[in-house]
Design an enzyme around this catalytic site. Sequence first.
Site, PDB file in Angstrom:
ATOM      1  N   LYS B 225       0.812  -1.212   0.000  1.00 47.50           N
ATOM      2  CA  LYS B 225       0.000   0.000   0.000  1.00 47.50           C
ATOM      3  C   LYS B 225       0.857   1.279   0.000  1.00 47.50           C
ATOM      4  O   LYS B 225       2.081   1.197   0.016  1.00 47.50           O
ATOM      5  CB  LYS B 225      -0.940  -0.019   1.213  1.00 47.50           C
ATOM      6  CG  LYS B 225      -1.970  -1.163   1.159  1.00 47.50           C
ATOM      7  CD  LYS B 225      -2.881  -1.071  -0.048  1.00 47.50           C
ATOM      8  CE  LYS B 225      -4.037  -2.074  -0.032  1.00 47.50           C
ATOM      9  NZ  LYS B 225      -3.602  -3.482  -0.215  1.00 47.50           N
TER      10      LYS B 225
HETATM   11  C1  LIG Z   1      -9.793  -3.277  -1.607  1.00 49.19           C
HETATM   12  C2  LIG Z   1      -9.114  -3.909  -0.452  1.00 49.19           C
HETATM   13  N1  LIG Z   1      -9.846  -4.248   0.618  1.00 49.19           N
HETATM   14  C3  LIG Z   1      -9.287  -4.809   1.698  1.00 49.19           C
HETATM   15  C4  LIG Z   1      -7.948  -5.067   1.755  1.00 49.19           C
HETATM   16  C5  LIG Z   1      -7.436  -5.780   2.944  1.00 49.19           C
HETATM   17  O1  LIG Z   1      -6.366  -5.174   3.581  1.00 49.19           O
HETATM   18  P1  LIG Z   1      -5.254  -6.078   4.279  1.00 49.19           P
HETATM   19  O2  LIG Z   1      -4.465  -6.760   3.208  1.00 49.19           O
HETATM   20  O3  LIG Z   1      -4.451  -5.103   5.062  1.00 49.19           O
HETATM   21  O4  LIG Z   1      -5.970  -7.053   5.159  1.00 49.19           O
HETATM   22  C6  LIG Z   1      -7.129  -4.699   0.659  1.00 49.19           C
HETATM   23  C7  LIG Z   1      -5.671  -4.852   0.641  1.00 49.19           C
HETATM   24  O5  LIG Z   1      -5.045  -5.889   0.657  1.00 49.19           O
HETATM   25  C8  LIG Z   1      -7.734  -4.143  -0.473  1.00 49.19           C
HETATM   26  O6  LIG Z   1      -7.011  -3.817  -1.558  1.00 49.19           O
END
Ligand SMILES: Cc1ncc(COP(=O)(O)O)c(C=O)c1O
EC number: 2.6.1.102
Lengths: 394, 394
Positions: B225
Amino acid sequence: MQQDVATAMKTSLEQSVIQALRSVLGDGSCVLHEPRFQGNEQAYVQECITSTFVSSVGRYVDRFEQELAAFTGARRAVAVVNGTAALQVALQLAGVQAGDEVIVPTLTFVATANAVHYLGATPHFVDSAEDTLGMDPAALKDWLKHVAEPTAAGSRNRHTGCPIRAIVPMHTFGHPCDLEGLLTIAHDYRLALVEDAAESLGSYYQGQHTGAFGELGALSFNGNKVITTGGGGAILTNDERLADHAKHLTTTAKQPHRWDYVHDEIGYNFRMPNLNAALGCAQFEQLPSFLASKRRLAERYAEAFRGVESVRLMREPKDCRSNYWLQTLLLDEAVADQRDAVLTATNDAGLMTRPAWGLLHQLPPYQQCPRAPLSVAESLARRLINIPSSAGLA
Amino acid sequence: MQQDVATAMKTSLEQSVIQALRSVLGDGSCVLHEPRFQGNEQAYVQECITSTFVSSVGRYVDRFEQELAAFTGARRAVAVVNGTAALQVALQLAGVQAGDEVIVPTLTFVATANAVHYLGATPHFVDSAEDTLGMDPAALKDWLKHVAEPTAAGSRNRHTGCPIRAIVPMHTFGHPCDLEGLLTIAHDYRLALVEDAAESLGSYYQGQHTGAFGELGALSFNGNKVITTGGGGAILTNDERLADHAKHLTTTAKQPHRWDYVHDEIGYNFRMPNLNAALGCAQFEQLPSFLASKRRLAERYAEAFRGVESVRLMREPKDCRSNYWLQTLLLDEAVADQRDAVLTATNDAGLMTRPAWGLLHQLPPYQQCPRAPLSVAESLARRLINIPSSAGLA
Ligand SMILES: Cc1ncc(COP(=O)(O)O)c(C=O)c1O
Ligand SMILES: Cc1ncc(COP(=O)(O)O)c(C=O)c1O
């Protein structure tokens, strides 16, 4: 007059405990458990940042998993984000589904029951044994005789009609519970056995490391544990297939592909970041010295409390080697009403102590769950006090 | 002959894309997105280890939460273990319960639907808008007209009888979706709006930061990110009561007490470790420069792809300021069948590219869920290619 003597005696229990603690810990204040970073923590974490691999993949995660497997003797270890997540996935892979029932001790940290709940299953609470502080095979057997009936697929609760799928013994404060007794019962009733070994890295039952006696087990590397990764946990298992599935489930169940994002089941983002694994690898190198220090501390506490009436230091159970993660005093039932006075006096003196967790069957969200008679756990909860336990205190 | 021309054209699309990418990125290979640690990362993480507060509490967690709130303009931010956990808790606090239905885009990372599933609710999939890549208000409205009927408490699915509780728009690759249109519909149908802002730290809709337009929103600080904490996420909200509840739920719902362990509801171990927050605080200081770099990269890509036929670079939607987290090419429908050739050629050339996620309604675990017509998302998924996007490339 009678009152005065009683007051004098009470004062004397608190004072004796403080005196015994001070004889081991010296002057000054002491927390219950703090981590110790005197090895390669800074170096590995720096290297991790320099490499830019701080997140979901990286060589520290692989190394940490390999070292955990080698140390525990489990065929495989899968590093995850914390012990609660490890337990949830271990239970799921042991077959626990929504609507199932799962037997857990009432004397444990709330995560043991929460992991059951996250899967849509219901925890049952059973009693503990005084000599291990863990799930009591005799109590479990009585309870199963009462509620369980055999089916083609395993056992069913004859009152609710729901499958009873698994038992989750926990090694309290690092003292192994009676695994042999529990495994026999699990076998007889065709229940999966999943160990909550969150507190027992470095603890052995009959010469074998805790955590992989059952289908799967869960470790924790929270900040208060024997070694820490900041936050972290691991799933242990001797079954390669379950280990591969655990890795898949905890990494969003994405199929390997050069670029396609296809997830073939509903997985979790439960991976341990490489940054946390770097800390873990450094901590792991010091585990033997932490364990030795904790064992010395137990010896010194045992010595110091030998002369204190109505108080006993918890020692490792028969045929076990405990990691002595949290040192534990047990008050005699006769002085249990003085527990809070001891807690207040010790904490006021800067010596951090705490009682057992609130018993799970008494917590608001779990009061309605089925439960066996729980008199031993209730007694233990009245009498138990954890005392300063960090590695490095002895 | 006809065949030869077609082959020549195909080759030329791949070659044109590689040429355009090389004109911006130079020679050598390039990953899709890598983090950049050129600030106080080492210092803060070292300080964190020296302090021994690497785990569940610590000043970096507090600071990170305060800085997130200040930057986004949300009243409160609660740091958690990852974006998936943030979304799950945000949905739970928005009122989503087992048996409910929740509307999500089909063009998103699988976590958006997983978070719904973890709560025992069912996702519905709706279509995306070509100009934002996000949930299309017109498509949402058509779908609700078709399935929703009003009840005293909100909306109900007239086919299943279950409550439709919330919508979860997502800001794809950092491009804000049409929040105004979606908020109006959410209001009309009395649905909670929870933003999946995992990808949109630094993105603004009509001058206001994404993530707190609805009841709650979720950010991610995964390694890929805009800024990373190794693994991490945050819940954003303008409601103090919801924020306090989010903090409580994500820290095992333990009641504050000097020593008692009483948990008044079923919480989670979703806290962000202080070690990860330390990294986050250092990353946060560089966020403005990362955003500026990503914007420069978008300009340079736009320039480079101006001459490439049948390919268009995704630009920020009207009235929006995008963080340009992942730079995105859109092929014309006429050349969509050449997408895989472009992916192969670019990846073979060491320039990492990837297509959109597999659409959620096509994934095995979600194929049975209700879905609106999804032709725009299906077209986007055929035509979309993400290209190297790291901060520091321009
Ligand atoms: C659109 C979206 N939602 C949720 C997530 C979930 O975040 P994380 O990977 O930190 O659990 C991500 C990223 O991976 C994402 O791109
Ligand atoms: C008995 C027990 N089970 C489970 C856990 C959960 O581990 P974690 O805190 O890493 O989620 C813990 C530790 O906190 C524990 O003591």
